[in-house]
Write a protein that holds these residues in place. Structure first.
Motif, PDB file in Angstrom:
ATOM      1  N   UNK A 121     -26.949  62.406  -9.684  1.00 23.79           N
ATOM      2  CA  UNK A 121     -27.825  63.550  -9.476  1.00 23.79           C
ATOM      3  C   UNK A 121     -29.046  63.515  -8.630  1.00 23.79           C
ATOM      4  N   UNK A 122     -29.744  62.408  -9.143  1.00 22.06           N
ATOM      5  CA  UNK A 122     -30.970  61.932  -8.387  1.00 22.06           C
ATOM      6  C   UNK A 122     -30.464  61.563  -7.011  1.00 22.06           C
ATOM      7  N   UNK A 123     -29.639  60.962  -6.769  1.00 26.73           N
ATOM      8  CA  UNK A 123     -29.088  60.564  -5.375  1.00 26.73           C
ATOM      9  C   UNK A 123     -28.779  61.643  -4.609  1.00 26.73           C
ATOM     10  N   UNK A 124     -28.198  62.808  -5.062  1.00 29.83           N
ATOM     11  CA  UNK A 124     -27.835  63.888  -4.547  1.00 29.83           C
ATOM     12  C   UNK A 124     -29.242  64.634  -4.025  1.00 29.83           C
ATOM     13  N   UNK A 125     -30.511  64.619  -4.933  1.00 28.86           N
ATOM     14  CA  UNK A 125     -31.546  65.079  -4.472  1.00 28.86           C
ATOM     15  C   UNK A 125     -32.060  64.321  -3.127  1.00 28.86           C
ATOM     16  N   UNK A 126     -31.778  63.115  -3.041  1.00 32.01           N
ATOM     17  CA  UNK A 126     -32.524  62.201  -2.095  1.00 32.01           C
ATOM     18  C   UNK A 126     -31.610  62.560  -0.717  1.00 32.01           C
TER      19      UNK A 126
END
Length: 226
Positions: A121-126
């Motif tokens: 999910x954090x990578x989706x933000x990036x």
């Protein structure tokens, strides 16, 4: 969660940046994706904190370096030019996936990344940040003249740190000055001559002002050679 799993998951989920020509770098608890050329450098970066098996990720930023500016500051402070950046941009809260837990606001958000799913999910933000903001940010500031045209507005709004970085210490004001000299921005040069320099010279008993005064004198000496 452990450090190896955290880093490997980040590398897998952010592989799109390497496909865009960025190089993965990890230094202590910081991750940098960098792309450098002879004239400039771009970086997507963030950091993490560990509490046993608990991980928090924070500090997502896009930064761009103009070598013509940063090499002058490097002459004063030393170190590698690759650690210097001129301008920066942070992600919008709107990009945060619904299920990604976080605390804080705006560019001070701290994201809970205790599992592979959290990191995904954090990578989706990036990904959202890069595709919707960072890429255009890098393209919009193709040269230092684009930054120079905003200096007066930033000064009047007292928001120079909204665009200029403080990389390698509290160096935002040095960056502001070097850009004005290199780009021959007379209104900003007048601000330093008539307002800023008299201010710091009037209170050299303050150690911070003394250090800053010495740095500016070295900058002025070096910039005369440009």
């Amino acid at each position: 969660m452990n450090r190896e799993l955290y880093i490997n998951t980040i590398k897998k989920e952010c592989a799109f940046l390497e496909q865009e020509g960025y190089i993965f770098n990890q230094i202590e608890n910081n991750i940098y994706y960098t792309k450098d050329s002879e004239r400039e450098g771009c970086r997507i970066s963030f950091s993490w904190l560990e509490y046993g098996d608990k991980f928090d990720s924070y500090g997502i930023s896009a930064e761009k370096r103009f070598n013509i500016i940063e090499q002058e500051i490097q002459k004063i402070l030393g170190g590698s030019l690759l650690n210097y950046y001129t301008i920066h941009k942070s992600p919008l809260v709107d990009y945060i996936p619904n299920c990604l837990k976080f605390s804080g606001t705006e560019n001070k958000n701290c994201f809970i990344t205790n599992s592979v799913n959290d990191i995904e999910l954090f990578a989706e933000l990036i990904k959202e940040f890069y595709s919707k903001t960072a890429f255009d940010f890098f393209e919009s500031y193709k040269n230092i003249d684009t930054v120079n045209r905003q200096l007066k507005e930033l000064l009047e709004a007292k928001k120079i740190q909204a665009l200029l970085t403080s990389s390698m210490g509290n160096t935002t004001i040095l960056r502001f000055y070097v850009i004005a000299i290199v780009c021959m921005n007379n209104p900003i040069k007048d601000f330093f001559k008539e307002t800023y320099f008299p201010y710091i010279e009037s209170s050299l008993d303050n150690e911070i002002n003394k250090i800053e005064s010495d740095r500016f004198k070295l900058l002025q000496k070096n910039l005369l050679l440009i």
